[in-house]
Enzyme design. Structure first.
Site, short mmCIF file in Angstrom:
data_model
loop_
_atom_site.label_atom_id
_atom_site.label_comp_id
_atom_site.label_asym_id
_atom_site.label_seq_id
_atom_site.Cartn_x
_atom_site.Cartn_y
_atom_site.Cartn_z
N ASP A 106 0.85 -1.18 0.00
CA ASP A 106 0.00 0.00 0.00
C ASP A 106 0.89 1.24 0.00
OD1 ASP A 106 -2.43 1.25 -0.08
OD2 ASP A 106 -2.72 1.26 2.08
N HIS A 113 -3.58 13.75 1.23
CA HIS A 113 -3.79 12.77 2.31
C HIS A 113 -2.59 12.71 3.25
CE1 HIS A 113 -4.80 9.09 4.41
NE2 HIS A 113 -3.68 8.54 3.99
N GLU A 179 -10.25 3.89 3.91
CA GLU A 179 -9.38 4.61 2.99
C GLU A 179 -9.82 4.24 1.58
OE1 GLU A 179 -5.17 4.20 3.93
OE2 GLU A 179 -5.47 5.65 5.56
N GLU A 181 -9.23 3.93 -2.17
CA GLU A 181 -8.00 3.82 -2.95
C GLU A 181 -8.27 3.14 -4.29
OE1 GLU A 181 -4.85 1.97 -0.77
OE2 GLU A 181 -5.37 2.95 1.12
N ASP A 213 -9.14 0.26 2.27
CA ASP A 213 -8.14 -0.14 3.24
C ASP A 213 -8.64 0.27 4.63
OD1 ASP A 213 -5.73 -0.81 4.48
OD2 ASP A 213 -4.89 1.18 4.12
N ARG A 217 -7.75 3.71 13.49
CA ARG A 217 -6.80 4.80 13.71
C ARG A 217 -6.20 4.80 15.10
NH1 ARG A 217 -5.54 5.84 8.62
NH2 ARG A 217 -7.39 6.40 7.40
N GLN A 220 -3.56 2.10 15.14
CA GLN A 220 -2.46 2.54 14.27
C GLN A 220 -1.58 3.60 14.94
OE1 GLN A 220 -3.93 4.22 10.59
NE2 GLN A 220 -1.89 4.71 9.81
N LYS A 233 -4.33 -2.08 10.36
CA LYS A 233 -4.70 -2.26 8.96
C LYS A 233 -4.93 -3.72 8.58
CE LYS A 233 -3.37 2.00 7.40
NZ LYS A 233 -4.12 2.85 6.46
N THR A 237 -8.93 -5.73 4.20
CA THR A 237 -8.80 -4.80 3.09
C THR A 237 -9.73 -5.31 2.00
OG1 THR A 237 -6.45 -4.51 3.64
CG2 THR A 237 -7.16 -3.74 1.48
N GLU A 338 -9.73 12.35 7.91
CA GLU A 338 -9.48 13.65 7.28
C GLU A 338 -10.77 14.44 7.14
OE1 GLU A 338 -6.86 13.45 3.62
OE2 GLU A 338 -7.26 11.34 4.02
#
Lengths: 392, 392
Positions: A106, A113, A179, A181, A213, A217, A220, A233, A237, A338
């Site tokens: 990844d 971002h 996420e 992607e 993904d 948080r 992480q 993570k 996925t 975000e």
């Protein structure tokens, strides 16, 4: 014999023809192509046993000349009448993981971002690390937990520690995120010691999928120093069921927004591999974001060139993803951390104020790209619903 | 029929019986067991087709009861006369990658190693990150470049940047290093959402191998923030050809040196999974280090419990490694960056002052552990020779 009806304006017209793996009630997994809202069974349409395999891997391993030839044959075949037993309405088939994943890498290729996460994870410091504009930063993820769209996502447990707490505690993630992607699937691999140049991208990469993904948080933030994300993570996925061939993205190819400083020579190429793909993120059916892939700083061709410049080999089925696609505007951010600025600026979803994911929430990411003559190329969707944590 | 001669004091006696994959000049890959300096072909010795496979995966997938039963059958079979065609002198066979790797996770479980690298990579800061004593820090590595012992290691190229330089440059790594590790191979996997408790370790882990996690320190230092090591590690990871079954390590099990603070409950167990394994590192035939596995802070059972506590599934063939094994003394350091303190304190190898690896250098890592009655259990070796960079 039967003709395939393609609804007007369908993003799955004859210029798309994405590949997937499907099964019917009474049949085993095999390779199909999506035409409009119909799935054509390629093992019957092209009478080729490579499409009777339960993954795309054997076909992808045959390499780019064969991919081009098969695409032409499919395009011809669907123009005329087709054996009825080769056709299935989309809503009557089950879609599966389209390929067996080799390694999963990844990247972190959106400047917006990376800068947003830098501000949120390392406040007061330069949001971009010194290496960020020199190389596409990336890391290996867990290939064994890459799952098909529709697979439930069990809320992960793990260690979290707020800065105010003296020690970490254990429990379900309180900051479960997505996420949005794009992912790229290697068809034809490379051997140890071989580099894949930026302009050799299309000789190796078979196509693209949507990737979610899922990210915890809180897990992480506590675990990621100094060796990067792991349990935050690795629990799931998700990828979309249709692999859009690179050839279907010809009209979506655009120059990158611009790279300053100029990257080192191994990251420079003559071809444009920016991609004008429009993503959309739906949270419980309400659109909350429209991330623009054309804003990405690093191209997928640069990602693959970087990934192999140390001589690392690649295999059929290797998946590498872009990292979150975020544009400069708030409504273009592809992760909820975000979009809600770390949970401090809730968004309204179906009339409720929301920050991170709650049990039962469903997230669906869709995308389209320009095709020839004003048509659109559809990626379909990658969707998943959050299931409660297993606490024992 | 023939009897297997076991040399006196061999670390490959009837209490070891490690599994590997071998081929002879005229035969395909199949599973064998090492007895003294003989390789016994299990497809002929036990007349079981699972051992005619080219990897250990089908056998490992059968689970712990079957592993115990097969071990008993092998032990009985090698006591008596054996069909001659089932036996091959070790020096006449070719040894291969013993298993197909699913996911590869590398931990960072030696306090001495983590502290040394913290001092070298982040001088002036606390050498251990705040999370280090709370969880076994680890990250995913590249499973596609896990190679068999004996595979040449091509010096990787990539971006390096000295702090004194304004911008990164591209070229062959100037700080090529090793990491001497133990690796653990998952035999019986687990499904999404399932946790493997610390005391369920032996129900899932089949055995252990030696690992050399070749590392390009200059590439790593520049790339690793914030997502962890990538190209500095992904070019090659070597493993030893013999998988030592967990059952052969019964006499090597010891308590951990001690964990303060006490880890969270999911990392606590009733069984001892510290391992009294003595590693040795030879550089061009000269022993330069003796890393003691018994000094490791985190046990492999804790590593697996942590890896799955978020519900991540595991597969047959998943490999997780300990990270560099380093003890408190200088001659116990398992990486050259520590042994030579970032290159500032050269070691003497065959009369020459050396810091990092030069082209043509060979590194071999060996290990033994205590067996019953004063015997030793051998791991064999993982070896590799550095080949020059491919510069074009």
């Amino acid at each position: 014999m039967s003709r395939i009806a393609i609804p007007d304006g369908s993003p799955f017209g004859p210029d798309n023809l994405p590949y997937g793996v499907f099964s019917t009630k009474d049949g085993s997994r095999r390779v199909g192509v999506r035409v409009g809202d119909t799935v054509a069974d390629l093992s019957l349409l092209l009478l080729d046993p490579v499409f009777a395999a339960p993954t795309l891997n054997p076909f992808m391993a045959q390499g780019p000349r064969r991919w081009a030839e098969a695409r032409e044959r499919v395009r011809s075949a669907i123009e005329g009448p087709v054996p009825k037993q080769a056709l299935h309405p989309l809503q009557e088939v089950r879609l599966h993981m389209p390929f067996q994943v080799g390694d999963y890498v990844d990247f972190y290729a959106s400047e917006h971002h990376a800068a947003n996460l830098g501000r949120l994870f390392r406040p007061g410091q330069d949001p971009l690390m010194p290496n960020w504009r020199h190389l596409p930063v990336g890391y290996h993820g867990r290939s064994g937990t890459v799952v098909a769209s529709g697979t439930g996502v069990i809320r992960p447990c793990g260690q979290r520690k707020d800065p105010a707490e003296a020690a970490p505690t254990f429990g379900p993630s309180r900051r479960l995120d997505i996420e949005a992607e794009l992912g790229f699937v290697v068809g034809a691999g490379s051997v140890l010691g071989e580099r894949i140049g930026v302009d050799d991208f299309a000789d190796h990469v078979f196509g693209a999928v949507l990737v979610n993904d899922w990210s915890a948080r809180d897990l992480q933030a506590w675990e990621y120093v100094p060796l990067g994300p792991h349990l935050g993570k690795s629990f799931a996925t998700s990828v979309s069921p249709w692999v859009v061939p690179l050839a279907a993205l010809e009209h979506a190819r655009v120059p990158l927004p611009g790279q300053i400083p100029a990257p080192l020579p191994y990251l420079r190429g003559a071809e444009d591999w920016g991609l004008d793909v429009d993503l959309e993120v739906e949270w419980n059916g309400e659109r909350v974001s429209r991330p623009p892939y054309r804003e990405m700083y690093w191209s997928p061709a640069q990602m693959l060139a970087h990934l192999t410049v140390n001589g690392a080999s690649t295999r059929t089925g290797d998946l590498f993803a872009s990292g979150t696609v975020s544009g400069p505007a708030k409504h273009q951010r592809g992760a909820f951390i975000e979009l809600t600025w770390g949970g401090s600026e809730p968004v309204t979803v179906k009339g409720e104020e929301r920050t991170f994911l709650e049990d039962g929430d469903t997230v669906a990411i869709t995308a389209t790209a320009p095709g020839p003559g004003g048509s659109r190329i559809g990626f379909g969707e990658v969707a998943g619903t959050v299931l409660p944590a297993v606490e024992s």
